[in-house]
Scaffold this motif. Structure first.
Motif: not given
Lengths: 163, 192
Positions: B98, B112, B116-117
């Motif tokens: 992240e 998203f 990038m979770v």
């Protein structure tokens, strides 16, 4: 976004009830649910099919409501989180997720719950790899996923034993 | 099924009938209000990470994450483990993927697809949460809040595990594959 100007009549079954609605063919299904059909359980998180919070079941398959265009609904059977209690797998998942405190803020909960239900409808005893794959398209910021994995395994067990 | 907003809900009741509650709590802070040992205000945690580093791609995978916390007696196990596990994976994301890049005063990551979770596939195979519940006899405050405590020590734990695995200390998060490869030499590095 360019919309088709003409509306078409779309007929489908929504949570067991026949629905007929006039919509543009390229209306997002999640917007029809939330804005026209008073079913706000499917959430618009990202709007691009990454987060899974708009998930609905279409003919028992989990799909992103934000990527599903209205014309694709013709003649299909749709289950949203509001109608999940009518499915035995759905009841098992809801009971396990609730008892296991699977969620915190709950924004992702409808999506995870529907995706897990769809998995149990096609796979009677899924293992952890099956569960991780089936829930792989859903973002959860709160839990770190392990409470969801534990509760999903419990749901599979409840479903397998008819509990 | 009509939807009702909170404002409409409140207006549907007479003012006298509306539920109301009031409370206050003087939260102790370490600047000036605490006599004696300020550590009684804080809680402490230790994290152990086991990682796999791909020497070709530079990808870091967190396999196991063990989190130990000393925050006093646990009042609710589900809430406690939720905060620690959730913080663990949030810390994992902050450490590995992240990043909020800013260009000309605006965030370049808008959704998203570029922010990038961690997803469920990125969650460690094993996570263990421990609680050291004993407090010192002269502890004046009792159990600590553990909201998001689980985030804090994850980055240094992963950094230490990466250093142990490939011999380089990455000191700036996120530990992107590019940073790992530029430090290890990637495929051009001599085999140990």
């Amino acid at each position: 976004m360019t919309h088709h100007q003409t509306r078409i009549t779309i007929r489908f079954v929504l949570n067991g009830e026949p629905v007929e609605i006039a919509a543009r063919p390229d209306d997002r299904f999640v917007d029809l649910l939330r804005d026209r059909l008073s079913l706000p359980g499917a959430k618009v998180g990202c709007g691009i099919g990454r987060c899974g919070s708009c998930t609905v079941l279409v003919d028992d398959v989990a799909m992103n409501g934000c990527l599903l265009l209205a014309y694709r609904l013709e003649g299909r059977k749709v289950t949203t989180i509001e109608g999940l209690g009518s499915l035995p797998e759905g009841r098992a998942v809801m009971a396990a997720f609730s008892e296991g405190n699977a969620f915190q803020c709950g924004y992702c909960a409808p999506g995870f719950t529907l995706a897990m239900t769809a998995l149990l409808m096609r796979e009677t005893m899924p293992d952890e790899a099956d569960i991780r794959e089936a829930l792989g398209g859903h973002v959860c910021r709160c839990t770190g996923y392990h409470s969801i994995l534990r509760a999903a395994a419990d749901a599979a067990l409840k479903c397998g034993t008819g509990d | 099924m009509p939807l009702l907003g909170f404002a409409a809900l409140a207006q549907s009741l007479d003012e006298a009938e509306r539920p109301a509650a009031e409370c206050n709590f003087a939260f102790p802070i370490s600047h000036g209000t605490v006599e004696g040992n300020a550590r009684f205000l804080h809680c402490h945690s230790a994290v152990l990470a086991r990682v796999a580093v791909d020497r070709v791609t530079g990808m870091v995978e967190v396999l196991d994450l063990d989190q130990h916390t000393a925050a006093g007696p646990v009042m609710d196990v589900a809430n406690y483990s939720g905060q620690i596990e959730g913080g663990g994976v949030q810390g994992l994301g902050f450490t590995l993927t992240e990043d909020t890049l800013i260009e000309g005063g605006a965030f370049t990551s808008r959704n998203f697809d570029s922010y990038m979770v961690p997803m469920i596939a990125d969650a460690p195979a094993n996570m263990r949460v421990f609680a050291m519940e004993e407090l010192d006899a002269d502890d004046p405050y009792g159990p600590r809040g553990v909201g998001e405590l689980g985030i804090s020590a994850v980055s240094p734990a992963i950094a230490a595990a990466v250093a142990d695995a490939v011999g380089v200390w990455v000191a700036e998060a996120p530990f992107s594959p590019e940073k790992i490869l530029s430090r290890t030499g990637g495929m051009t590095a001599a085999v140990e």
